[in-house]
Design a protein around this motif. Sequence first.
Motif, PDB file in Angstrom:
ATOM      1  N   ALA A  30      44.310 -45.739  16.464  1.00  0.00           N
ATOM      2  CA  ALA A  30      44.886 -45.332  17.751  1.00  0.00           C
ATOM      3  C   ALA A  30      43.904 -44.466  18.531  1.00  0.00           C
ATOM      4  O   ALA A  30      43.758 -44.598  19.766  1.00  0.00           O
ATOM      5  CB  ALA A  30      46.194 -44.574  17.504  1.00  0.00           C
ATOM      6  N   PHE A  31      43.206 -43.586  17.785  1.00  0.00           N
ATOM      7  CA  PHE A  31      42.226 -42.726  18.450  1.00  0.00           C
ATOM      8  C   PHE A  31      41.064 -43.549  19.013  1.00  0.00           C
ATOM      9  O   PHE A  31      40.604 -43.317  20.144  1.00  0.00           O
ATOM     10  CB  PHE A  31      41.705 -41.686  17.453  1.00  0.00           C
ATOM     11  CG  PHE A  31      40.596 -40.838  17.992  1.00  0.00           C
ATOM     12  CD1 PHE A  31      40.855 -39.843  18.934  1.00  0.00           C
ATOM     13  CD2 PHE A  31      39.273 -41.041  17.588  1.00  0.00           C
ATOM     14  CE1 PHE A  31      39.821 -39.065  19.445  1.00  0.00           C
ATOM     15  CE2 PHE A  31      38.251 -40.269  18.099  1.00  0.00           C
ATOM     16  CZ  PHE A  31      38.520 -39.273  19.025  1.00  0.00           C
ATOM     17  N   PRO A  37      37.579 -46.863  25.640  1.00  0.00           N
ATOM     18  CA  PRO A  37      37.657 -46.915  27.112  1.00  0.00           C
ATOM     19  C   PRO A  37      37.188 -45.613  27.764  1.00  0.00           C
ATOM     20  O   PRO A  37      36.539 -45.620  28.818  1.00  0.00           O
ATOM     21  CB  PRO A  37      39.137 -47.175  27.386  1.00  0.00           C
ATOM     22  CG  PRO A  37      39.643 -47.798  26.128  1.00  0.00           C
ATOM     23  CD  PRO A  37      38.867 -47.145  25.034  1.00  0.00           C
ATOM     24  N   TRP A  38      37.533 -44.509  27.109  1.00  0.00           N
ATOM     25  CA  TRP A  38      37.117 -43.211  27.679  1.00  0.00           C
ATOM     26  C   TRP A  38      35.605 -43.084  27.683  1.00  0.00           C
ATOM     27  O   TRP A  38      35.006 -42.666  28.668  1.00  0.00           O
ATOM     28  CB  TRP A  38      37.755 -42.098  26.851  1.00  0.00           C
ATOM     29  CG  TRP A  38      37.280 -40.728  27.250  1.00  0.00           C
ATOM     30  CD1 TRP A  38      37.686 -39.988  28.311  1.00  0.00           C
ATOM     31  CD2 TRP A  38      36.271 -39.961  26.576  1.00  0.00           C
ATOM     32  NE1 TRP A  38      37.028 -38.803  28.367  1.00  0.00           N
ATOM     33  CE2 TRP A  38      36.131 -38.750  27.290  1.00  0.00           C
ATOM     34  CE3 TRP A  38      35.482 -40.169  25.446  1.00  0.00           C
ATOM     35  CZ2 TRP A  38      35.232 -37.755  26.921  1.00  0.00           C
ATOM     36  CZ3 TRP A  38      34.595 -39.169  25.076  1.00  0.00           C
ATOM     37  CH2 TRP A  38      34.472 -37.991  25.798  1.00  0.00           C
ATOM     38  N   ALA A  45      29.716 -48.166  31.223  1.00  0.00           N
ATOM     39  CA  ALA A  45      29.290 -49.351  30.467  1.00  0.00           C
ATOM     40  C   ALA A  45      30.528 -50.111  30.017  1.00  0.00           C
ATOM     41  O   ALA A  45      31.661 -49.616  30.060  1.00  0.00           O
ATOM     42  CB  ALA A  45      28.461 -48.948  29.262  1.00  0.00           C
ATOM     43  N   ARG A  46      30.272 -51.323  29.580  1.00  0.00           N
ATOM     44  CA  ARG A  46      31.381 -52.133  29.080  1.00  0.00           C
ATOM     45  C   ARG A  46      31.790 -51.634  27.680  1.00  0.00           C
ATOM     46  O   ARG A  46      30.978 -51.085  26.932  1.00  0.00           O
ATOM     47  CB  ARG A  46      30.965 -53.592  29.019  1.00  0.00           C
ATOM     48  CG  ARG A  46      30.630 -54.185  30.400  1.00  0.00           C
ATOM     49  CD  ARG A  46      29.990 -55.553  30.260  1.00  0.00           C
ATOM     50  NE  ARG A  46      30.900 -56.475  29.567  1.00  0.00           N
ATOM     51  CZ  ARG A  46      30.548 -57.696  29.177  1.00  0.00           C
ATOM     52  NH1 ARG A  46      29.298 -58.115  29.363  1.00  0.00           N
ATOM     53  NH2 ARG A  46      31.421 -58.477  28.581  1.00  0.00           N
ATOM     54  N   VAL A  50      29.576 -50.285  24.386  1.00  0.00           N
ATOM     55  CA  VAL A  50      29.797 -48.985  23.742  1.00  0.00           C
ATOM     56  C   VAL A  50      30.031 -49.169  22.248  1.00  0.00           C
ATOM     57  O   VAL A  50      29.514 -48.422  21.413  1.00  0.00           O
ATOM     58  CB  VAL A  50      30.988 -48.261  24.389  1.00  0.00           C
ATOM     59  CG1 VAL A  50      31.315 -46.983  23.612  1.00  0.00           C
ATOM     60  CG2 VAL A  50      30.695 -47.940  25.843  1.00  0.00           C
ATOM     61  N   ALA A  51      30.804 -50.185  21.900  1.00  0.00           N
ATOM     62  CA  ALA A  51      31.097 -50.446  20.487  1.00  0.00           C
ATOM     63  C   ALA A  51      29.830 -50.794  19.724  1.00  0.00           C
ATOM     64  O   ALA A  51      29.606 -50.324  18.607  1.00  0.00           O
ATOM     65  CB  ALA A  51      32.128 -51.560  20.366  1.00  0.00           C
ATOM     66  N   LYS A  52      28.956 -51.644  20.323  1.00  0.00           N
ATOM     67  CA  LYS A  52      27.725 -52.034  19.647  1.00  0.00           C
ATOM     68  C   LYS A  52      26.792 -50.843  19.461  1.00  0.00           C
ATOM     69  O   LYS A  52      26.184 -50.661  18.406  1.00  0.00           O
ATOM     70  CB  LYS A  52      27.023 -53.123  20.442  1.00  0.00           C
ATOM     71  CG  LYS A  52      27.716 -54.475  20.388  1.00  0.00           C
ATOM     72  CD  LYS A  52      26.937 -55.503  21.204  1.00  0.00           C
ATOM     73  CE  LYS A  52      27.605 -56.884  21.153  1.00  0.00           C
ATOM     74  NZ  LYS A  52      26.849 -57.886  21.939  1.00  0.00           N
TER      75      LYS A  52
END
Length: 304
Positions: A30-31, A37-38, A45-46, A50-52
Amino acid sequence: MAGIYGGCWVKNWWFLGSHVASIVFALFSAFISWWLPWRASIIDARIVEVAKSSALDFTTPLPWLGVIVFLWILSVVKSHEFRQKVRDFEKLSDNYDLLETDYYEETEGHRETKESYYASLRSSLRYILTQTSTGFSERCRVTVYRLHDADTKMFRNIFRHAPQHRFNEPGRDAIPVSEGVVGLAYATSALQNFRSEEAFGSEEYVAKLENFLESANIKNPRLNTRMPSQQIVCKTISDLNTGFQVGVVVYECMDPDALNVDGIMALLTQEDQNISRFVSHLAVLDADFNPFPHDAYPMAVADE
């Protein structure tokens, strides 16, 4: 179960760990769903980018999600192994209960067999020792004292028969080997025959008994017995294997000349082997059924 697996299943660390990891995983997911997105809005950035970029950056929360997933999977696997052990233990427990039941039934059956053999031995001794050639009658009784293996200064009463019930009680469980006509027979290894026409327990009776015993320095026994014996005939029993004296057969009668001493001597000599074997086996069983302090009779060896 606690002794085998370290505690109740509720307290198993892997079981608790799987539940804690599940809760942490849910909260952390959940966090992360909020954090991505934050973070993307801050650096413009997309979310995928950010995840990569954060996948191996432990300064960000994203890689810790993988650690939590790993710990959760590990705890689930270990918890499953523990539950399998619990099931195995329950099967073993069920098998143990069955074995315990079988053992109890077998023990009870074995005890019934021993009780039957015990009764048979007593019946055999009664048949042999009360034959008419001994002069045995309604006013007599016969007792077998066996040397106590744990205390060789004592005789153990392992058999008694009297037609009159009041004289059939076992009385003292044990008597000293150095007292009375029983002690005299044991000390001299000879048949002893004491008779008295004086009233049982009178001064004359006691004096005559003391005079009878003094040749072997044997003590006069206490005379507060149920049976007022006017004649006492005793002969020792020898062990078949060792040849040592292990007991005494005692005939008592309330009449001074009722017992046939020659008949008793002939009978005990003729039946020596049977009596010795029966007494040896009876001593083992009697120690089991009628425990006495420090009983230590060895198991009798079956005769070939």
